[in-house]
Design a protein around this motif. Structure first.
Motif, PDB file in Angstrom:
ATOM      1  N   ASP A  96      -0.391  13.960 -10.330  1.00  0.00           N
ATOM      2  CA  ASP A  96       1.072  13.919 -10.315  1.00  0.00           C
ATOM      3  C   ASP A  96       1.617  14.530  -9.028  1.00  0.00           C
ATOM      4  N   ALA A  97       1.025  15.643  -8.596  1.00  0.00           N
ATOM      5  CA  ALA A  97       1.464  16.265  -7.345  1.00  0.00           C
ATOM      6  C   ALA A  97       1.205  15.352  -6.160  1.00  0.00           C
ATOM      7  N   ILE A  98       0.041  14.722  -6.147  1.00  0.00           N
ATOM      8  CA  ILE A  98      -0.293  13.787  -5.069  1.00  0.00           C
ATOM      9  C   ILE A  98       0.714  12.646  -5.033  1.00  0.00           C
ATOM     10  N   ALA A  99       1.019  12.082  -6.201  1.00  0.00           N
ATOM     11  CA  ALA A  99       1.980  10.979  -6.267  1.00  0.00           C
ATOM     12  C   ALA A  99       3.358  11.418  -5.799  1.00  0.00           C
ATOM     13  N   ALA A 100       3.764  12.634  -6.198  1.00  0.00           N
ATOM     14  CA  ALA A 100       5.081  13.140  -5.810  1.00  0.00           C
ATOM     15  C   ALA A 100       5.172  13.352  -4.300  1.00  0.00           C
ATOM     16  N   ILE A 101       4.105  13.872  -3.713  1.00  0.00           N
ATOM     17  CA  ILE A 101       4.093  14.096  -2.263  1.00  0.00           C
ATOM     18  C   ILE A 101       4.212  12.766  -1.521  1.00  0.00           C
ATOM     19  N   LYS A 102       3.420  11.772  -1.938  1.00  0.00           N
ATOM     20  CA  LYS A 102       3.485  10.473  -1.265  1.00  0.00           C
ATOM     21  C   LYS A 102       4.851   9.826  -1.466  1.00  0.00           C
ATOM     22  N   HIS A 103       5.352   9.868  -2.695  1.00  0.00           N
ATOM     23  CA  HIS A 103       6.634   9.253  -3.012  1.00  0.00           C
ATOM     24  C   HIS A 103       7.759   9.885  -2.193  1.00  0.00           C
ATOM     25  N   THR A 104       7.803  11.194  -2.167  1.00  0.00           N
ATOM     26  CA  THR A 104       8.881  11.897  -1.458  1.00  0.00           C
ATOM     27  C   THR A 104       8.778  11.667   0.044  1.00  0.00           C
ATOM     28  N   THR A 105       7.570  11.733   0.581  1.00  0.00           N
ATOM     29  CA  THR A 105       7.391  11.538   2.021  1.00  0.00           C
ATOM     30  C   THR A 105       7.785  10.138   2.452  1.00  0.00           C
ATOM     31  N   TRP A 125       0.833  -1.212   0.000  1.00  0.00           N
ATOM     32  CA  TRP A 125       0.000   0.000   0.000  1.00  0.00           C
ATOM     33  C   TRP A 125       0.862   1.255   0.000  1.00  0.00           C
ATOM     34  N   ARG A 126       2.054   1.166   0.567  1.00  0.00           N
ATOM     35  CA  ARG A 126       2.982   2.299   0.589  1.00  0.00           C
ATOM     36  C   ARG A 126       3.536   2.584  -0.802  1.00  0.00           C
ATOM     37  N   MET A 127       3.513   1.580  -1.681  1.00  0.00           N
ATOM     38  CA  MET A 127       4.105   1.694  -3.003  1.00  0.00           C
ATOM     39  C   MET A 127       3.137   2.233  -4.052  1.00  0.00           C
ATOM     40  N   ILE A 128       1.844   2.261  -3.735  1.00  0.00           N
ATOM     41  CA  ILE A 128       0.844   2.751  -4.684  1.00  0.00           C
ATOM     42  C   ILE A 128       0.926   4.273  -4.748  1.00  0.00           C
ATOM     43  N   PRO A 129       1.005   4.884  -5.933  1.00  0.00           N
ATOM     44  CA  PRO A 129       1.215   6.337  -6.050  1.00  0.00           C
ATOM     45  C   PRO A 129      -0.029   7.191  -5.811  1.00  0.00           C
ATOM     46  N   VAL A 130      -0.992   6.680  -5.061  1.00  0.00           N
ATOM     47  CA  VAL A 130      -2.156   7.463  -4.652  1.00  0.00           C
ATOM     48  C   VAL A 130      -2.348   7.246  -3.158  1.00  0.00           C
ATOM     49  N   PRO A 131      -3.047   8.160  -2.481  1.00  0.00           N
ATOM     50  CA  PRO A 131      -3.288   7.962  -1.048  1.00  0.00           C
ATOM     51  C   PRO A 131      -4.127   6.719  -0.780  1.00  0.00           C
ATOM     52  N   VAL A 132      -3.724   5.968   0.226  1.00  0.00           N
ATOM     53  CA  VAL A 132      -4.479   4.803   0.679  1.00  0.00           C
ATOM     54  C   VAL A 132      -5.005   5.117   2.076  1.00  0.00           C
TER      55      VAL A 132
END
Length: 268
Positions: free
Chosen positions: A209-218, A99-106
């Motif tokens: 894309d912004a959502i994915a970048a925020i999750k990925h970076t965090t 779930w941490r690897m999915i590029p959208v909020p879970v």
């Protein structure tokens, strides 16, 4: 795909994945492990979805691993724990880590019992919203085991070391309010599903894309060095500035119109 132990639905880009063994309090058997691994891998590849809600049917999230069906069968235990390299995730760990690897909020919606393996699974979510009557426990020590489903990855990020040790050493059952105080959950709500859906509606207003970048970076840099975090921020920002959804976001802000975003770009 036909799901036997999950209930998977989709509405306006939000996929809801529900554990679906209500007659067994959503106890996790081998087939549910396999299906959770499969659906999380499928969702990671999809560029059109905007959020995932993870929950359990029947008024409870999960009572934990189905001990009778798994622990008594050595072949199933070996299948859950097998891995090629020690640092890789095995099947038991992937149902949380994926779930941490999915590029959208879970977003996990938790009601009733959330014990042992159930809590390990929801620790892989980005946000955990619980009903006031929810009971939670990291229960593995009661069975003479160590928590080994990847949930400690998130636990070390959201609670202090002494709290993590207290929870894992005792296997105590804690209330929703205690979980909120400790930092194990994000929010307590009388209607956790409605709260999750409202949050998803807000997320859908932002660039995927912004959502994915925020999750990925965090997730990648939360416990990393300062230099790595600064580098990742800059790298992500350049990608966003050059992307098509940045232009759409600017137009939405300037014109106050709901211009549709494009699907998330593949590099996230």
């Amino acid at each position: 795909m036909t799901w036997n132990k999950l209930d998977v639905t989709e509405h306006k880009g939000v996929v809801t994945v529900a554990l679906n063994r209500p007659e067994k309090l959503n106890a996790i058997d081998k087939e549910m492990f396999d299906e959770l691994d499969t659906i999380s891998k499928q969702l990671r590849k999809r560029k059109d979805i905007r959020a995932v809600i993870l929950t359990g049917n029947g008024g409870t999230f999960s009572s934990g691993i189905d001990i009778k069906s798994i622990v008594t069968d050595k072949s199933k235990v070996l299948n859950l724990l097998a891995k090629l390299l020690p640092g890789n995730a095995n099947l038991a760990q992937r149902v949380s880590r994926n779930w941490r690897m999915i590029p959208v909020p879970v977003i996990a919606v938790i009601e009733g019992r959330c014990y042992g393996g159930g809590l390990q699974i929801v620790m892989g979510a980005d946000i955990r919203i619980v009903a006031p009557s929810t009971e939670l426990s990291i229960m593995e020590v009661r069975w003479g085991l160590v928590p080994d489903m990847g949930g400690l990855l998130a636990l070390r990020e959201v609670v202090s070391k002494d709290v993590a040790l207290k929870l894992t050493l005792t296997g105590d059952i804690i209330s929703a309010e205690q979980a909120l105080e400790f930092g194990v959950v994000t929010e307590v709500s009388e209607q956790p599903m409605l709260a999750a859906q409202a949050l998803c509606a807000k997320i859908r207003q932002a660039s995927p894309d912004a959502i994915a970048a925020i999750k990925h970076t965090t997730n990648r840099c939360w416990v990393s060095s300062e230099r790595r975090l600064l580098a990742k921020e800059t790298f992500s920002q350049i990608r966003l500035l050059l992307g098509r959804n940045f232009s759409i976001a600017v137009k939405r802000q300037r014109t106050s119109t709901d211009i549709e975003y494009k699907d998330r770009q593949s590099f996230w």
